[in-house]
Design a protein around this motif. Sequence first.
Motif, mmCIF file in Angstrom:
data_model
loop_
_atom_site.group_PDB
_atom_site.id
_atom_site.type_symbol
_atom_site.label_atom_id
_atom_site.label_comp_id
_atom_site.label_asym_id
_atom_site.label_seq_id
_atom_site.Cartn_x
_atom_site.Cartn_y
_atom_site.Cartn_z
ATOM 1 N N LYS A 141 0.645 -1.157 0.020
ATOM 2 C CA LYS A 141 0.125 -0.059 0.196
ATOM 3 C C LYS A 141 0.672 1.356 -0.002
ATOM 4 N N GLN A 142 1.897 1.221 0.762
ATOM 5 C CA GLN A 142 2.656 2.423 1.013
ATOM 6 C C GLN A 142 3.858 2.422 -0.173
ATOM 7 N N GLN A 143 3.971 1.396 -1.003
ATOM 8 C CA GLN A 143 5.023 1.295 -1.903
ATOM 9 C C GLN A 143 6.321 1.493 -1.328
ATOM 10 N N ARG A 144 6.830 0.949 -0.154
ATOM 11 C CA ARG A 144 8.073 1.294 0.355
ATOM 12 C C ARG A 144 8.909 -0.040 -0.158
ATOM 13 N N GLN A 145 10.229 0.006 -0.340
ATOM 14 C CA GLN A 145 11.029 -1.054 -1.000
ATOM 15 C C GLN A 145 11.327 -2.057 0.359
ATOM 16 N N SER A 146 11.663 -1.255 1.500
ATOM 17 C CA SER A 146 11.825 -1.990 2.765
ATOM 18 C C SER A 146 11.507 -1.038 3.788
ATOM 19 N N PHE A 147 11.637 -1.680 5.020
ATOM 20 C CA PHE A 147 11.277 -0.823 6.255
ATOM 21 C C PHE A 147 12.398 -1.586 7.482
ATOM 22 N N ASP A 148 12.296 -0.874 8.599
ATOM 23 C CA ASP A 148 13.145 -1.121 9.691
ATOM 24 C C ASP A 148 12.199 -1.139 10.771
ATOM 25 N N GLY A 149 13.082 -1.297 11.927
ATOM 26 C CA GLY A 149 12.182 -1.529 13.204
ATOM 27 C C GLY A 149 11.542 -0.124 13.738
ATOM 28 N N ALA A 150 12.569 0.952 13.191
ATOM 29 C CA ALA A 150 11.906 2.225 13.610
ATOM 30 C C ALA A 150 10.579 2.594 13.080
ATOM 31 N N TYR A 151 10.634 2.244 11.977
ATOM 32 C CA TYR A 151 9.385 2.578 11.073
ATOM 33 C C TYR A 151 7.997 1.989 11.495
ATOM 34 N N MET A 152 8.548 0.473 11.499
ATOM 35 C CA MET A 152 7.232 -0.214 12.022
ATOM 36 C C MET A 152 6.760 0.248 13.458
ATOM 37 N N ARG A 153 7.750 0.578 14.411
ATOM 38 C CA ARG A 153 7.188 1.045 15.843
ATOM 39 C C ARG A 153 6.345 2.155 15.578
ATOM 40 N N GLN A 154 6.690 3.297 14.561
ATOM 41 C CA GLN A 154 6.025 4.464 14.545
ATOM 42 C C GLN A 154 4.599 4.180 13.661
ATOM 43 N N ARG A 211 2.415 3.186 16.803
ATOM 44 C CA ARG A 211 2.185 4.218 17.598
ATOM 45 C C ARG A 211 1.147 5.105 16.892
ATOM 46 N N ASP A 212 1.216 5.129 15.623
ATOM 47 C CA ASP A 212 0.316 6.105 14.862
ATOM 48 C C ASP A 212 -1.031 5.723 14.814
ATOM 49 N N VAL A 213 -1.342 4.404 15.284
ATOM 50 C CA VAL A 213 -2.794 4.151 15.191
ATOM 51 C C VAL A 213 -3.086 3.668 16.872
ATOM 52 N N GLY A 214 -2.207 4.299 17.799
ATOM 53 C CA GLY A 214 -2.432 4.236 19.180
ATOM 54 C C GLY A 214 -2.165 2.828 19.866
ATOM 55 N N ILE A 215 -1.055 1.994 19.522
ATOM 56 C CA ILE A 215 -1.024 0.620 19.879
ATOM 57 C C ILE A 215 0.462 0.767 20.088
ATOM 58 N N ASP A 271 8.646 -5.432 20.766
ATOM 59 C CA ASP A 271 10.000 -5.254 20.576
ATOM 60 C C ASP A 271 10.509 -5.675 19.189
ATOM 61 N N MET A 272 10.794 -4.798 18.429
ATOM 62 C CA MET A 272 11.202 -5.089 16.847
ATOM 63 C C MET A 272 12.525 -5.538 17.078
ATOM 64 N N SER A 273 13.577 -5.185 17.775
ATOM 65 C CA SER A 273 14.702 -5.906 17.875
ATOM 66 C C SER A 273 14.927 -7.311 18.026
ATOM 67 N N VAL A 274 13.798 -7.664 18.647
ATOM 68 C CA VAL A 274 13.789 -9.355 18.783
ATOM 69 C C VAL A 274 13.122 -9.945 17.665
ATOM 70 N N TYR A 275 11.763 -9.216 17.154
ATOM 71 C CA TYR A 275 11.048 -9.881 16.138
ATOM 72 C C TYR A 275 11.309 -10.121 14.785
ATOM 73 N N LEU A 276 11.748 -8.722 14.530
ATOM 74 C CA LEU A 276 12.128 -8.658 13.266
ATOM 75 C C LEU A 276 13.194 -9.822 12.811
ATOM 76 N N PRO A 277 14.349 -9.776 13.510
ATOM 77 C CA PRO A 277 15.753 -11.017 13.241
ATOM 78 C C PRO A 277 14.816 -12.373 13.425
ATOM 79 N N ARG A 278 13.904 -12.499 14.335
ATOM 80 C CA ARG A 278 13.486 -13.756 14.240
ATOM 81 C C ARG A 278 12.674 -14.387 13.070
ATOM 82 N N LEU A 279 11.859 -13.375 12.665
ATOM 83 C CA LEU A 279 11.416 -13.448 11.281
ATOM 84 C C LEU A 279 12.248 -13.843 10.275
ATOM 85 N N ALA A 280 13.284 -12.990 10.036
ATOM 86 C CA ALA A 280 14.340 -13.190 9.216
ATOM 87 C C ALA A 280 15.139 -14.407 9.265
#
Length: 231
Positions: A14-27, A30-34, A38-47
């Motif tokens: 939808k946003q047409q971004r080629q990649s994303f990092d933990g900071a962007y996902m955290r934001q 937060r933008d939707v009030g959630i 911990d992205m530093s744990v879950y993103l490496p785990r998914l990778a």
Amino acid sequence: MDQLLALAWFIEAKQQRQSFDGAYMRQCFRDVGIEPPDMSVYLPRLASKKPPQLVKEKGGYRLAGSVRRSLDTRLGGDPTIIAVAKTLTDLPQQVPDLEEREFLTEALNCYRVRAYRATIIMAWNLTYDHLVRWVFAEAGRLADMNKGIAGKYPKKGLVLARHEDADELKESEFLEAARTGGLLDKNTTQILKEKLGRRNMAAHPSRVTITQHSADEMIMDLVTNVILKLV
């Protein structure tokens, strides 16, 4: 985990971004009030999964190809693709020329399989062919075109009489002569020049990534503001 993958799909599709990092996902959370996980744990785990669900690359992460395709199916077709495809599908009803239909069919097929470079090239081919045919369709337009050529490129000594004569001009020169002859207004000329530049970029090998958004804009702009206007 599923929530993170769904968000990753939204960022890419939808946003047409080629990649994303933990900071962007955290934001995004937060933008939707959630409160974000911990992205530093879950993103490496998914990778690190076998097979990986995320691919780590310079600048962040992206969805693995198989995961992206699965989420595309699960989360539904992209409404932008549907809208553009409908516009292209409906176009032959307004443009009856058989050769233009062939160009249109190829552009639509390329778009549907996400061959966006090919889509951009075919969209330009369709539009430029339409423009040339439109100029030659009326004697008055052809006369204005020849005036434009004489005014813009007097050294060429070129007078268009047959469609084949247009090949003596570069595509950029044809646009300039049409503008000088009063056949194209400033805005239409600007659209065509910008899209010609994009076609040139797509047609030559480069490291530039051609996204769905680029193809969307190319098709919608040319169809809406050029093909349907020059009738």
